[in-house]
Design an enzyme around this catalytic site. Structure first.
Site, short mmCIF file in Angstrom:
data_model
loop_
_atom_site.label_atom_id
_atom_site.label_comp_id
_atom_site.label_asym_id
_atom_site.label_seq_id
_atom_site.Cartn_x
_atom_site.Cartn_y
_atom_site.Cartn_z
N GLU A 189 -16.28 91.34 -1.74
CA GLU A 189 -15.27 92.39 -1.80
C GLU A 189 -14.76 92.73 -0.39
OE1 GLU A 189 -13.94 93.32 -4.43
OE2 GLU A 189 -15.30 94.05 -5.99
N ASP A 214 -21.04 83.19 -8.71
CA ASP A 214 -21.54 84.56 -8.81
C ASP A 214 -21.99 84.88 -10.23
OD1 ASP A 214 -18.99 84.48 -9.90
OD2 ASP A 214 -18.09 85.84 -8.45
N ASN A 255 -7.47 92.19 -5.02
CA ASN A 255 -7.72 92.82 -3.72
C ASN A 255 -8.13 91.80 -2.66
OD1 ASN A 255 -10.33 92.19 -4.42
ND2 ASN A 255 -11.10 94.29 -4.47
N HIS A 277 -10.51 89.47 -3.00
CA HIS A 277 -11.91 89.02 -3.02
C HIS A 277 -12.01 87.57 -3.47
CE1 HIS A 277 -12.45 90.61 -7.38
NE2 HIS A 277 -12.75 89.32 -7.46
C1 GLP Z 1 -13.91 87.82 -10.72
C2 GLP Z 1 -14.71 86.64 -10.18
C3 GLP Z 1 -13.90 85.85 -9.18
C4 GLP Z 1 -12.54 85.56 -9.74
C5 GLP Z 1 -11.80 86.84 -9.96
C6 GLP Z 1 -10.39 86.66 -10.50
O1 GLP Z 1 -14.06 88.97 -9.98
N1 GLP Z 1 -15.93 87.04 -9.58
O2 GLP Z 1 -14.60 84.65 -8.86
O3 GLP Z 1 -11.82 84.73 -8.86
O4 GLP Z 1 -12.53 87.61 -10.90
O5 GLP Z 1 -10.41 86.60 -11.88
P1 GLP Z 1 -9.22 86.13 -12.81
O6 GLP Z 1 -9.13 84.65 -12.66
O7 GLP Z 1 -9.61 86.53 -14.18
O8 GLP Z 1 -8.01 86.84 -12.31
#
Ligand code: GLP
Length: 241
Positions: free
Chosen positions: A143, A67, A136, A138
């Site tokens: 989402e 993404d 959440n 995702h």
């Molecule tokens: C973002 C990314 C996700 C990732 C998530 C968790 O929203 N788009 O791909 O898994 O954050 O992030 P973190 O690893 O910093 O908790």
């Protein structure tokens, strides 16, 4: 699902880095699906170390990132493009032309998303997809919603995601409100999936992923339908299992 629970983030970094590099050792022209966020930092660091030690060669590897934010300059330190270069690509021997991102600044985002799917297909599909998980539930930027979005698409970020990700920005107002993301179908087509979760704020989502109903209200729950998923969790993320 193969659920592995570790004492420390360091151990997960080594295990996950080895897992990703193991894929490259088994197939030198592997297609890797890659993730951003703080979760993959240690795995990427271990992949760099294995490369520096001469244990793995990325010269034939192709990557697709999950993404990217919309309307954020790729040169901005918070773009996922910058993140991946800083934390992985600049330190290994992957050719720049083998690195793929969705372009969140494309004029026509729908055409961009469709073209991304075609690029994945042309590369032969993703051999292994690395995933983190949002608090959440995702995955990538899929989402919680009332339906699964199949292919790459534009998404309006939830308030909770903007809040979670604001720690990387100077203020919450700077967090982009929209992103482009691979869809649930794009992720589910990966041959293997490695998902990592660290910390207590992921425990509820991990519980739902493993034991809950499969529902777009927790996008990660769809991984129950994939046949080759490995989860690497620290004790806090596994605390509700
Ligand atoms: C973002 C990314 C996700 C990732 C998530 C968790 O929203 N788009 O791909 O898994 O954050 O992030 P973190 O690893 O910093 O908790």
């Amino acid at each position: 699902m193969n659920v592995l629970i570790y004492d420390t983030e360091e151990q997960i970094g080594i295990a996950a880095g080895n897992y990703m590099c193991g894929q490259v050792l088994a197939k030198s022209n592997s297609v890797l699906g890659l993730a951003t966020g703080s979760t993959p930092l240690k795995p990427y660091n271990h992949m760099i170390q294995l490369y520096q030690q001469g244990a793995v060669d990325f010269s034939q590897v192709t990557t697709f990132n999950l993404d990217e934010y919309c309307k954020l300059d790729v040169k901005d330190e918070n773009s996922y493009h910058s993140f991946m270069h800083k934390n992985l690509f600049d330190h290994i021997n992957i050719p720049e032309e083998n690195i793929h991102f969705l372009n969140g600044n494309a004029e026509d985002l729908e055409t961009e998303c469709a073209a991304y799917e075609e690029r994945i297909k042309a590369a032969g599909g993703i051999d292994i997809q690395l995933l983190g998980i949002g608090s959440n539930g995702h995955i990538a930027f899929n989402e919680p919603s009332d339906s699964f979005q199949r292919w790459s698409h534009v998404v309006a970020l939830k308030e909770s995601t903007i809040q979670d990700n604001s720690r990387f920005f100077k203020s919450i107002n700077e967090v982009p409100t929209h992103a482009v993301t691979m869809g649930i179908g794009s992720i589910m087509q990966a041959k293997r999936i490695l998902i990592i979760a660290l910390g207590e704020n992921k425990a509820k989502a991990i519980k739902q992923l493993i034991d809950g109903h499969v529902t777009p209200a927790c996008p990660a729950s769809v991984l129950q339908f994939h046949t080759d998923v490995t989860l690497m969790l620290d004790k806090a993320a596994a605390s509700l299992l």
